[in-house]
Design an enzyme around this catalytic site. Sequence first.
Site, PDB file in Angstrom:
ATOM      1  N   ASN A 196     -12.768  -1.922  -4.538  1.00 39.76           N
ATOM      2  CA  ASN A 196     -11.855  -3.038  -4.317  1.00 39.76           C
ATOM      3  C   ASN A 196     -11.792  -3.314  -2.817  1.00 39.76           C
ATOM      4  O   ASN A 196     -12.458  -2.652  -2.019  1.00 39.76           O
ATOM      5  CB  ASN A 196     -10.471  -2.758  -4.915  1.00 39.76           C
ATOM      6  CG  ASN A 196      -9.809  -1.523  -4.321  1.00 39.76           C
ATOM      7  OD1 ASN A 196      -9.968  -1.207  -3.131  1.00 39.76           O
ATOM      8  ND2 ASN A 196      -9.045  -0.799  -5.132  1.00 39.76           N
ATOM      9  N   ARG A 197     -10.991  -4.284  -2.416  1.00 41.40           N
ATOM     10  CA  ARG A 197     -10.977  -4.678  -1.006  1.00 41.40           C
ATOM     11  C   ARG A 197     -10.525  -3.547  -0.091  1.00 41.40           C
ATOM     12  O   ARG A 197     -11.127  -3.317   0.962  1.00 41.40           O
ATOM     13  CB  ARG A 197     -10.067  -5.899  -0.826  1.00 41.40           C
ATOM     14  CG  ARG A 197     -10.658  -7.177  -1.387  1.00 41.40           C
ATOM     15  CD  ARG A 197      -9.731  -8.355  -1.215  1.00 41.40           C
ATOM     16  NE  ARG A 197      -8.469  -8.168  -1.930  1.00 41.40           N
ATOM     17  CZ  ARG A 197      -7.550  -9.127  -2.102  1.00 41.40           C
ATOM     18  NH1 ARG A 197      -7.766 -10.328  -1.584  1.00 41.40           N
ATOM     19  NH2 ARG A 197      -6.432  -8.907  -2.761  1.00 41.40           N
ATOM     20  N   ALA A 198      -9.468  -2.840  -0.473  1.00 41.71           N
ATOM     21  CA  ALA A 198      -8.962  -1.755   0.370  1.00 41.71           C
ATOM     22  C   ALA A 198      -9.994  -0.646   0.503  1.00 41.71           C
ATOM     23  O   ALA A 198     -10.180  -0.070   1.589  1.00 41.71           O
ATOM     24  CB  ALA A 198      -7.656  -1.210  -0.209  1.00 41.71           C
ATOM     25  N   GLU A 199     -10.673  -0.331  -0.601  1.00 36.98           N
ATOM     26  CA  GLU A 199     -11.690   0.724  -0.567  1.00 36.98           C
ATOM     27  C   GLU A 199     -12.874   0.334   0.300  1.00 36.98           C
ATOM     28  O   GLU A 199     -13.423   1.167   1.039  1.00 36.98           O
ATOM     29  CB  GLU A 199     -12.131   1.038  -2.003  1.00 36.98           C
ATOM     30  CG  GLU A 199     -11.055   1.736  -2.821  1.00 36.98           C
ATOM     31  CD  GLU A 199     -11.349   1.749  -4.312  1.00 36.98           C
ATOM     32  OE1 GLU A 199     -10.714   2.552  -5.028  1.00 36.98           O
ATOM     33  OE2 GLU A 199     -12.189   0.947  -4.774  1.00 36.98           O
ATOM     34  N   ASP A 264     -10.786   0.183 -13.886  1.00 35.59           N
ATOM     35  CA  ASP A 264     -11.375   0.904 -15.016  1.00 35.59           C
ATOM     36  C   ASP A 264     -11.937  -0.077 -16.038  1.00 35.59           C
ATOM     37  O   ASP A 264     -13.024   0.127 -16.586  1.00 35.59           O
ATOM     38  CB  ASP A 264     -10.312   1.788 -15.699  1.00 35.59           C
ATOM     39  CG  ASP A 264      -9.767   2.876 -14.796  1.00 35.59           C
ATOM     40  OD1 ASP A 264     -10.441   3.218 -13.809  1.00 35.59           O
ATOM     41  OD2 ASP A 264      -8.670   3.380 -15.084  1.00 35.59           O
TER      42      ASP A 264
END
Length: 312
Positions: A196-199, A264
Amino acid sequence: MQTCSKFEPRNCRVLVVGDVMLDRYWFGEVNRISPEAPVPIVKVGRTEERLGGAANVARNAAALGAQTTLLSVIGCDEAGSILRRLLVEGGIEASLKEDQEFDTIVKLRVIGRQQQLLRIDFETTPSHEILQAKLAEFAQRVAESDVVILSDYGKGGLAHIGEMIRIARAAGKPVLVDPKGGDYSKYAGATVITPNRAELREVVGDWSSEAELVAKSHKLRAELGIDALLLTRSEEGMTLFTADQVVSHKAEAREVFDVSGAGDTVIATLGAMLGSGADWAEAIRVANVAAGIVVGKLGTAVVSREELAAAL
């Protein structure tokens, strides 16, 4: 690889490996503030237990009709027993190694007025011996699968993920990875990763424009030697980066109730579609629709084959 119906991958065999956990929910009413501290008092009215982590990925794949196998580690405890029961109820074939020194991971969420007020995590790290035994079984299970999903929640259950990727790729199987942490070198050689964006920011740093995001994503993909990077962007939908294209899908227009577990659903749907012989364009389109459905549900949830077919 077997070819299955686009939306009913009944004969597609999905192998899920990763950190499993038990998601517990305490639901209650909030009518007053505690006299002991400025916090709400929740009068618990009901409790619920659901599959979490890699187990929720497996649950999502099975709900779409895929023949799903889960390989993971649990403790010799009540939470582990409950996980086994829920997996059976979900129609998932599970090979769960029991570690005497390991406590099954539990995430307890307290919900009041349809909002999460508190989450409490209980977790330890599995032993090296158990993980080595799991690696040996993984090599056997890969041959029986059409696609492999590695669900990394950073809890220690995928200590040998580099070797798993090499084994699966050598067997000609697509490998999908839901990544965690700041070091993606361990995912080198996978087919696709789904941050995701944060990751992604944790790995490549921030970006100030779409062009900079594209450049950084292509650079990371090339460095890792992977076929594709699928960036999930919450309300902005998702974007697929491959060597020769960048494809974006806008988020499905619906009320967002809870994004927990949405990743998920995305990777499970993507895996089921690719394992069914779908191309990237179709797989991403369907995964995006599935994500739009699941965020309208509370907590870790699944999208059924019927729900997905009706939305497409």
